[in-house]
Enzyme design. Structure first.
Site, PDB file in Angstrom:
ATOM      1  N   TYR A  51      28.936 -12.362   6.537  1.00 43.95           N
ATOM      2  CA  TYR A  51      27.731 -13.157   6.276  1.00 43.95           C
ATOM      3  C   TYR A  51      27.186 -13.798   7.550  1.00 43.95           C
ATOM      4  O   TYR A  51      25.993 -13.677   7.855  1.00 43.95           O
ATOM      5  CB  TYR A  51      28.022 -14.258   5.238  1.00 43.95           C
ATOM      6  CG  TYR A  51      26.917 -15.283   5.235  1.00 43.95           C
ATOM      7  CD1 TYR A  51      25.682 -14.982   4.671  1.00 43.95           C
ATOM      8  CD2 TYR A  51      27.062 -16.510   5.874  1.00 43.95           C
ATOM      9  CE1 TYR A  51      24.636 -15.887   4.711  1.00 43.95           C
ATOM     10  CE2 TYR A  51      26.026 -17.418   5.925  1.00 43.95           C
ATOM     11  CZ  TYR A  51      24.818 -17.093   5.343  1.00 43.95           C
ATOM     12  OH  TYR A  51      23.776 -17.977   5.412  1.00 43.95           O
ATOM     13  N   ASP A  67      24.521 -14.950   0.804  1.00 44.48           N
ATOM     14  CA  ASP A  67      25.316 -16.154   0.588  1.00 44.48           C
ATOM     15  C   ASP A  67      25.279 -16.480  -0.902  1.00 44.48           C
ATOM     16  O   ASP A  67      24.807 -15.683  -1.719  1.00 44.48           O
ATOM     17  CB  ASP A  67      24.818 -17.305   1.460  1.00 44.48           C
ATOM     18  CG  ASP A  67      23.455 -17.841   1.032  1.00 44.48           C
ATOM     19  OD1 ASP A  67      22.805 -17.231   0.139  1.00 44.48           O
ATOM     20  OD2 ASP A  67      23.026 -18.877   1.573  1.00 44.48           O
ATOM     21  N   GLU A 103      25.062 -22.144  10.702  1.00 43.16           N
ATOM     22  CA  GLU A 103      25.657 -21.305   9.663  1.00 43.16           C
ATOM     23  C   GLU A 103      27.137 -21.617   9.478  1.00 43.16           C
ATOM     24  O   GLU A 103      27.656 -21.627   8.357  1.00 43.16           O
ATOM     25  CB  GLU A 103      25.461 -19.824   9.981  1.00 43.16           C
ATOM     26  CG  GLU A 103      24.015 -19.352   9.876  1.00 43.16           C
ATOM     27  CD  GLU A 103      23.448 -19.462   8.474  1.00 43.16           C
ATOM     28  OE1 GLU A 103      24.232 -19.601   7.506  1.00 43.16           O
ATOM     29  OE2 GLU A 103      22.216 -19.416   8.325  1.00 43.16           O
ATOM     30  N   CYS A 153      15.352 -21.285  -7.650  1.00 45.37           N
ATOM     31  CA  CYS A 153      16.271 -20.540  -8.512  1.00 45.37           C
ATOM     32  C   CYS A 153      17.638 -21.215  -8.490  1.00 45.37           C
ATOM     33  O   CYS A 153      18.642 -20.628  -8.088  1.00 45.37           O
ATOM     34  CB  CYS A 153      16.355 -19.082  -8.052  1.00 45.37           C
ATOM     35  SG  CYS A 153      17.138 -17.971  -9.240  1.00 45.37           S
ATOM     36  N   CYS A 198      11.379 -21.685 -12.955  1.00 51.98           N
ATOM     37  CA  CYS A 198      10.854 -20.323 -13.042  1.00 51.98           C
ATOM     38  C   CYS A 198       9.336 -20.265 -12.896  1.00 51.98           C
ATOM     39  O   CYS A 198       8.796 -19.303 -12.333  1.00 51.98           O
ATOM     40  CB  CYS A 198      11.287 -19.676 -14.356  1.00 51.98           C
ATOM     41  SG  CYS A 198      13.076 -19.445 -14.486  1.00 51.98           S
TER      42      CYS A 198
END
Length: 339
Positions: A121, A139, A40, A191, A198
């Protein structure tokens, strides 16, 4: 809607989860908190593809948080070169030493946030993914998915409070880590910012942004401020197959890193243009590099057979320059000289 969204997304994730070296597959025991945390931190402002080789190199060299805690900071900084945000590497060492002193990572957001360099986060991601805690993980990918899913039209960063509230509403009590990673995977692969797929999205029928028009218009972003471009110089001082490297000050831009001598340019202003030693200099060209808040045009000049400059530094064998861990800007300058 909340339960429907989380169920659909988790079902999709069970089949489509990305295989990443820091992850556990759905249904497997949670991954080592060290690997989750390290990944991360590395992934902040950096792509998965760019991070993978760094992650493999770090975990091969320092396989545990205790090993990283025992590493000299300069070795970690050198290994970090190219990932940017070098303050993160310094905090990485500080946090590793704090965790080693505790005997392991804390298992909740509140305690994780106390570690150096862990913001909201990262603390939420580690708590959810490594410890199965229900945590709201937001995020850039999640911001995009949630902005579209709920048609949040207030521009960023002002919309972040609403985005967090909606993410909280759809985060399940169980499998929060899988849900967070599913949202990340959906944002990175389906996305996407410019060309969302979609028809492949498990949440297409629930997406208000899609129903109300063009989802690529979301999230709305405030106009970017123009970045200033700074001018500076760096000097390649060569003698007997070695180049003179200095260590930048511990704080500030590229702090603590080995680098070529330069003329003091910074985010706030241009450099002085004053060379560190007298002599005849050969212009080698200009390298350009973008930092977060400004860009730099760095003119590079070379002198060979030079006397040792005043001040602290070291003669580094040119044949072993890859091991010096130069920041990207100075690695570009070195490549320009050696081309």
């Amino acid at each position: 809607m909340a339960a429907i969204v989380s169920d659909k997304l988790l079902d999709w994730y069970d089949t489509h989860a990305r295989d990443l070296p820091w992850r556990a597959r759905p249904g497997e025991p949670a991954p080592d908190p060290y690997r989750v945390w390290l990944s991360e931190v590395m992934l902040q402002q950096t792509t998965v593809a760019a991070v993978k080789p760094y992650f493999e190199a770090f975990t091969s060299r320092w396989p545990t948080v205790e090993a990283l805690a025992a590493a000299p900071e300069e070795d970690v900084m050198a290994a970090w070169a190219g990932l940017g945000y070098y303050s993160r590497a310094r905090n990485l060492v500080k946090a590793a030493r704090a965790v080693a002193g505790m005997g392991g990572f804390p298992d909740n957001e509140a305690e994780l946030r106390k570690l150096p360099g862990l913001g909201d986060y990262t603390a939420a991601a580690v708590a959810a993914i490594a410890f199965g805690r229900r945590a709201v993980v937001v995020d850039a990918n999640v911001e995009r998915v949630v902005s579209r899913l709920f048609a949040i039209r207030e521009p960023l960063p002002g919309s972040r409070k609403a985005i967090r509230a909606e993410t909280d509403a759809i985060t399940p009590e169980t499998r929060a880590g899988d849900f967070a990673q599913a949202m990340m995977d959906l944002g990175s692969g389906i996305c996407t910012a410019r060309d969302p797929k979609c028809l492949l999205c498990p949440l297409e029928r629930d997406c208000r942004g899609k129903a109300e028009g063009d989802p690529t218009l979301l999230p709305v972003k405030a106009p970017k401020k123009a970045k200033p471009t700074r001018q500076g110089k760096a000097w390649w001082i060569e003698r007997e197959g070695a180049v003179w490297l200095v260590r930048r000050e511990g704080k500030g831009m590229l702090g603590g890193m080995r680098a070529l001598p330069d003329d003091g340019w910074s985010a706030r202003g241009d450099g002085s243009g004053e060379a560190p030693i007298e002599g005849s200099w050969e212009a080698r060209g200009v390298v350009r590099h973008a930092f977060t808040h400004f860009s730099i045009e760095l003119a590079v000049e070379r002198q060979s057979g030079a006397a040792q400059p005043e001040g602290e530094g070291e003669w580094w064998p040119i044949a072993e320059l890859d091991d010096a861990g130069l920041p990207t800007l100075f690695a570009k300058a070195a490549r320009l000289v050696l081309a």
